[in-house]
Scaffold this motif. Structure first.
Motif, mmCIF file in Angstrom:
data_model
loop_
_atom_site.group_PDB
_atom_site.id
_atom_site.type_symbol
_atom_site.label_atom_id
_atom_site.label_comp_id
_atom_site.label_asym_id
_atom_site.label_seq_id
_atom_site.Cartn_x
_atom_site.Cartn_y
_atom_site.Cartn_z
ATOM 1 N N VAL A 146 -5.530 -5.238 14.615
ATOM 2 C CA VAL A 146 -6.588 -3.971 15.037
ATOM 3 C C VAL A 146 -7.467 -3.410 13.919
ATOM 4 O O VAL A 146 -8.722 -3.138 13.955
ATOM 5 N N LEU A 147 -6.516 -2.862 12.910
ATOM 6 C CA LEU A 147 -7.163 -2.108 11.940
ATOM 7 C C LEU A 147 -8.005 -2.732 11.166
ATOM 8 O O LEU A 147 -9.108 -2.394 10.619
ATOM 9 N N SER A 148 -7.776 -3.973 10.810
ATOM 10 C CA SER A 148 -8.361 -5.043 9.938
ATOM 11 C C SER A 148 -9.882 -5.218 10.367
ATOM 12 O O SER A 148 -10.961 -5.613 9.855
ATOM 13 N N ARG A 149 -10.217 -5.030 11.762
ATOM 14 C CA ARG A 149 -11.456 -5.041 12.589
ATOM 15 C C ARG A 149 -12.536 -4.048 12.216
ATOM 16 O O ARG A 149 -13.991 -4.426 12.169
ATOM 17 N N ARG A 181 1.825 -8.117 3.401
ATOM 18 C CA ARG A 181 2.187 -9.344 3.008
ATOM 19 C C ARG A 181 1.155 -10.439 3.768
ATOM 20 O O ARG A 181 0.795 -11.398 3.354
ATOM 21 N N LEU A 182 0.691 -9.976 4.996
ATOM 22 C CA LEU A 182 -0.074 -11.239 5.810
ATOM 23 C C LEU A 182 -1.610 -10.728 5.799
ATOM 24 O O LEU A 182 -2.441 -11.349 6.459
ATOM 25 N N ALA A 183 -2.084 -9.942 5.059
ATOM 26 C CA ALA A 183 -3.509 -9.408 5.001
ATOM 27 C C ALA A 183 -4.371 -10.515 4.947
ATOM 28 O O ALA A 183 -5.303 -10.504 5.802
ATOM 29 N N ALA A 205 -12.205 -10.684 6.620
ATOM 30 C CA ALA A 205 -12.483 -10.254 5.288
ATOM 31 C C ALA A 205 -13.670 -10.874 4.599
ATOM 32 O O ALA A 205 -13.774 -12.082 4.417
ATOM 33 N N ASP A 206 -14.341 -10.091 3.659
ATOM 34 C CA ASP A 206 -15.316 -10.653 2.854
ATOM 35 C C ASP A 206 -14.777 -11.264 1.491
ATOM 36 O O ASP A 206 -15.460 -12.081 0.930
ATOM 37 N N LEU A 207 -13.528 -10.778 1.264
ATOM 38 C CA LEU A 207 -12.746 -11.051 0.020
ATOM 39 C C LEU A 207 -11.300 -11.012 0.433
ATOM 40 O O LEU A 207 -10.980 -9.958 0.603
ATOM 41 N N LYS A 208 -10.709 -12.160 0.117
ATOM 42 C CA LYS A 208 -9.296 -12.386 0.361
ATOM 43 C C LYS A 208 -8.594 -12.835 -1.012
ATOM 44 O O LYS A 208 -9.040 -13.669 -1.474
ATOM 45 N N ILE A 209 -7.710 -11.649 -1.266
ATOM 46 C CA ILE A 209 -7.249 -11.779 -2.713
ATOM 47 C C ILE A 209 -5.638 -12.089 -2.679
ATOM 48 O O ILE A 209 -4.958 -11.280 -1.655
ATOM 49 N N TYR A 210 -5.103 -12.686 -3.263
ATOM 50 C CA TYR A 210 -3.344 -12.886 -3.549
ATOM 51 C C TYR A 210 -2.805 -12.678 -4.768
ATOM 52 O O TYR A 210 -3.649 -13.225 -5.695
ATOM 53 N N LEU A 211 -2.047 -11.755 -4.783
ATOM 54 C CA LEU A 211 -1.370 -11.289 -6.071
ATOM 55 C C LEU A 211 -0.036 -11.940 -6.354
ATOM 56 O O LEU A 211 0.559 -11.937 -5.378
ATOM 57 N N TYR A 212 0.107 -12.616 -7.426
ATOM 58 C CA TYR A 212 1.221 -13.264 -7.676
ATOM 59 C C TYR A 212 1.927 -12.701 -9.050
ATOM 60 O O TYR A 212 1.360 -12.412 -9.973
ATOM 61 N N ALA A 213 3.152 -12.994 -9.087
ATOM 62 C CA ALA A 213 4.008 -12.557 -10.076
ATOM 63 C C ALA A 213 5.449 -13.316 -9.843
ATOM 64 O O ALA A 213 5.945 -13.276 -9.066
ATOM 65 N N GLY A 236 0.567 -10.118 -1.206
ATOM 66 C CA GLY A 236 1.215 -10.471 -2.244
ATOM 67 C C GLY A 236 2.778 -9.985 -2.079
ATOM 68 O O GLY A 236 2.691 -9.118 -1.159
ATOM 69 N N LYS A 237 3.547 -10.472 -2.587
ATOM 70 C CA LYS A 237 5.164 -10.132 -2.353
ATOM 71 C C LYS A 237 5.402 -8.681 -2.999
ATOM 72 O O LYS A 237 4.429 -8.335 -3.790
ATOM 73 N N SER A 238 6.213 -8.238 -2.785
ATOM 74 C CA SER A 238 6.809 -6.997 -3.016
ATOM 75 C C SER A 238 6.832 -6.986 -4.667
ATOM 76 O O SER A 238 7.367 -7.935 -5.288
#
Length: 180
Positions: free
Chosen positions: A70-73, A82-84, A91-99, A7-9
């Motif tokens: 590397v850490l995400s493995r 921002r790019l997770a 990833a088992d679950l990918k989430i995006y937060l928006y505001a 998500g953005k800042s």
């Protein structure tokens, strides 16, 4: 269990990711440009202008994103960046937060101080710079996140606890568990 949250800042990525990590006993991965600036004893605003915007080689973007990749493995992690959702392929679950930008600017102002008009302007500029850089480096349009996510949450009018509850419900629904 691996969770990627983007998500953005000002959307609450760090806050909510930390809550998820703590609740499920997962490692919290949130390495950012702020961390790099601290490591080099440079104020973030100076680092951002000089090293992120001022360079044409995207060195620090690549450095940061390679480290996060590397850490995400690792198993049993919550990756917040921002790019997770693009970085964490497994990833088992990918989430995006928006505001809405105005709400994000208010939150950033509360967290970091400053005048609202200045924070709103700098948030807009940062969003535009991020979008241009990620398109140039990775051909990623950070405003086109729907195809990359399992869950999009509009956090404009809800607090971090409510966001956490929505994510916890999704984790439970998917029966995701911490790996032993």
């Amino acid at each position: 269990m691996k969770i990627a949250l983007s998500g953005k800042s000002g959307c609450g990525n760090t806050t909510v990711s930390g809550m998820i990590a703590k609740h499920y006993g997962l490692e919290f991965i949130n390495y950012t440009f702020h961390d790099i600036a601290r490591e080099h004893n440079i104020p973030f605003s100076e680092f951002y202008e000089k090293e992120i915007i001022g360079r044409n080689d995207y060195y620090w973007d690549k450095y940061l994103d390679n480290r996060l990749s590397v850490l995400s493995r690792k198993n049993n992690t919550v990756l917040a960046s921002r790019l997770a959702i693009w970085i964490s392929k497994s990833a088992d679950l990918k989430i995006y937060l928006y505001a809405k930008m105005e709400v994000r600017a208010e939150r950033i102002m509360t967290r970091e101080g400053g005048m609202y008009s200045d924070v709103l302007s700098s948030t807009f500029i940062r969003d535009e710079n991020d979008k241009k850089r990620y398109l140039a480096i990775y051909n990623i349009d950070i405003d086109d996140y729907f195809s990359e996510t399992d869950l999009v949450i509009d956090v404009t009018n809800i607090n971090p606890n409510e966001v956490f509850e929505l994510i916890r419900d999704e984790i439970d629904k998917r029966n995701l568990k911490k790996n032993s």
